[in-house]
Structure formats: C-alpha cells, structure tokens
Design a protein around this motif. Structure first.
Motif, PDB file in Angstrom:
ATOM      1  N   ASP A  79     -30.286  -5.875 -28.844  1.00 48.74           N
ATOM      2  CA  ASP A  79     -29.457  -5.117 -29.767  1.00 48.74           C
ATOM      3  C   ASP A  79     -28.300  -4.434 -29.092  1.00 48.74           C
ATOM      4  O   ASP A  79     -27.208  -4.366 -29.637  1.00 48.74           O
ATOM      5  N   ASN A 157     -33.453   3.905 -33.992  1.00 49.19           N
ATOM      6  CA  ASN A 157     -32.900   2.774 -34.741  1.00 49.19           C
ATOM      7  C   ASN A 157     -32.448   3.149 -36.138  1.00 49.19           C
ATOM      8  O   ASN A 157     -31.430   2.659 -36.622  1.00 49.19           O
ATOM      9  N   HIS A 180     -29.387  -5.650 -37.322  1.00 47.79           N
ATOM     10  CA  HIS A 180     -30.008  -5.519 -36.012  1.00 47.79           C
ATOM     11  C   HIS A 180     -30.797  -4.218 -35.922  1.00 47.79           C
ATOM     12  O   HIS A 180     -31.965  -4.184 -35.537  1.00 47.79           O
ATOM     13  N   ASP A 184     -34.882  -3.357 -36.131  1.00 41.39           N
ATOM     14  CA  ASP A 184     -35.503  -2.598 -35.037  1.00 41.39           C
ATOM     15  C   ASP A 184     -36.363  -1.462 -35.541  1.00 41.39           C
ATOM     16  O   ASP A 184     -37.440  -1.205 -35.011  1.00 41.39           O
TER      17      ASP A 184
END
Length: 324
Positions: A79, A157, A180, A184
C-alpha cells in the motif's frame, strides 16, 4: 477538408485555460473533489502513517511468530508503494504540455492506477504462498498480542481511507488509493478477530487461514480496479459517458447532417478527450457554433477538451464507422 477548431490548453493545471473551471458539479462522475495539489498532503500523511505502522507490524509479526501479521504488514507495504505510485501519477499529471508530450503527462495517472492494481496482485501471491507453507506446521501464536497490533492497523488504515474518501468518485487513481486503504482496514479487522479466536481455542492454523481469506478479499477488490484501468489504458470510452448519447447530442446541433469518426477517450483518470467529424452540407457554421458545441459537451458530459472537424462537401474517408 473542414476547419479543425482546437481547444487550447495553455499548459494550465487540469485544463483551467478554457476560461471555465473544469468539470465541477457534473452528475456523471467527472467531478474533481479538490484541486490536485490538495492530494499532496493526503498522500504524504498516508505514506508516513502507513510506513510507521508497517515497521511496527512486521516487528510484531516476527516477535509473536504470526504469519497473519506478516501478511498484513506485507499488504500494508504494498500500500505504501501503491500510494507512492498514485502520488507520482498525480504529480506527473500536472506537468505542462511540451512539444514531445503534447498532452503533458496526464495519462500517467492511468499508468499509476494500473501499477497499483498489479502491486496488489503481487501482494496476494506472496501472502497466499506464505500461508500455504504455514499450514503444514503452524507454530504457536500469541493471539491477544496479534489482535492488539492489528487493532492499531484498523485505526491507521481507516484514517487514511477517510482522507481519500472525498476524491474517490471522480478519479480512478484516488479510488485505487482509497480501495487500498479500505481493504487494509478490513484485513486488519480480520486479523483482530483471528487473534481472539486463536487465544480462545489455541488453534494455530487459524492464523494462516486468516491470511488466505485476506488474499481472497484483496483479489476481489483489485479485479474491478484492474479491469477499469486496463480499459482506460486501451483508450476505452470512460465509464459514466454514454457514447450514443454524445453522438446524438452532436447530431442534433443545428445544421449537422451526420456525425462520424467520433472518438472519446480518457486523457487522464479524470479528463476525457473527444474528436469528431461533423458533416454540415450548408457550409461552415462559424466559430460561435464550434464554441457552443464545445460548451455543450463540457456542460452535459464533462468533456473539456474537444476537437471538432467540420466537413461541408465531399465524402470523408473516415465516414465508415468500422475504420479508424
């Protein structure tokens, strides 16, 4: 044969040289949530937060012998790379056009989104391989410690995803970064649950099983992003723009007999371009007509960069829609 009227871009950021701001408030997904410069801060904060967490999570994974934590750290590292790629794409897109790159480097946002999807696929492969190898001899794992570390991951995240949430509708590059981060947060939540279950049951195989589930979740999310970015790389009509409706809108302009050689493609992840030939037998309708046509395309479809060729007589070699 006809007069190709061209919209000059003057090298301004995101086509603001048109004398009207670009694509704000349209209902069809070409909305800039903010000027691109604003994303610089978001990308920088996101990268710093995630990099710090990756170091902490990987250390904890080694310390507690948890492959789920290592898988999650690997995913988080992909990421950080993904965010860096997306940021690079967004930054390159703001470069002024040159004689060599006459569109500037706008389409680097498409390459960035594509690279982002491919990075995720690599992460999935690495996670899956590690998990399968662990099934044979799953070592004992400190469940509660794993949950605590992953719990911190949810916060990191979720905060980063929230930073990108505003721009995800209008820009597939930002959407890639947002997805992304969201994936996560979900993954970290899965690791939290797995840690608690391992602590309650003492079954260590739950750890590699969790990392396999993580891989499946990421793949499912990545597939849509990959398809959309490949379409963009192949210059497909951007999603959210109906080719037939654009053609019909041009065909109903005053004096237009037929529309052919119509092309609509993404110049970047947020800006569509268009070229078309308009057959107008009565003669060239003048610059006002062209200006009005371009204003209509911008207002109705968010297309700010249109080049129209007017043809007043002889048959055009490109009138056949099967030819390019």
């Amino acid at each position: 044969m006809g007069h190709g009227h061209h919209h000059q871009d003057n090298g301004h950021d995101h086509g603001h040289g048109h004398g009207h701001s670009h694509g704000h408030g349209h209902a069809h997904g070409h909305v800039h949530a903010a000027p691109p410069e604003r994303w610089d801060h978001v990308f920088a904060i996101g990268i710093a937060l995630n990099l710090a967490y990756v170091v902490a999570e990987a250390s904890a994974g080694f310390l507690f012998g948890s492959v789920a934590l290592l898988a999650d750290a690997g995913h988080n590292l992909s990421d950080v790379l993904g965010l860096a790629v997306a940021w690079g794409g967004a930054a390159l897109a703001r470069k002024a056009p040159s004689k060599r790159f006459t569109y500037g480097l706008k389409s680097s946002t498409i390459l960035a989104a594509l690279a982002n999807a491919l990075l995720l696929l690599v992460a999935i492969g690495a996670i899956g391989l590690e998990a399968v190898q662990r099934f044979g001899d799953a070592p004992a794992v400190a469940g509660l410690d794993v949950s605590a570390v992953a719990g911190l991951g949810i916060v990191v995240n979720a905060v980063t995803a929230w930073l990108f949430a505003r721009g995800r509708k209008g820009d597939v590059n930002v959407r890639g970064a947002y997805l992304h981060m969201l994936s996560d947060a979900l993954v970290s939540a899965g690791v939290v649950v797995a840690g608690i279950v391992i602590w309650l049951t003492g079954k260590a195989w739950i750890d590699p099983l969790t990392s396999l589930v993580i891989a499946v979740v990421i793949f499912w999310q990545t597939w849509g992003l990959l398809r959309e970015t490949v379409e963009m790389a192949l210059a497909a009509v951007p999603r959210g723009i109906d080719y037939d409706r654009v053609k019909e809108a041009l065909a109903t302009l005053p004096g237009v007999a037929t529309v052919h050689d119509l092309h609509i493609w993404p110049m970047s992840t947020t800006e569509p371009g268009l070229t078309a030939h308009l057959a107008i037998p009565a003669g060239h309708p003048g610059d006002t007509f062209l200006h009005d046509a371009q204003a209509m395309l911008h207002e109705r479809f968010g297309i700010g960069h249109a080049t129209l060729q007017v043809e007043t007589g002889a048959h055009c070699v490109l009138a056949d829609d099967t030819r390019v």
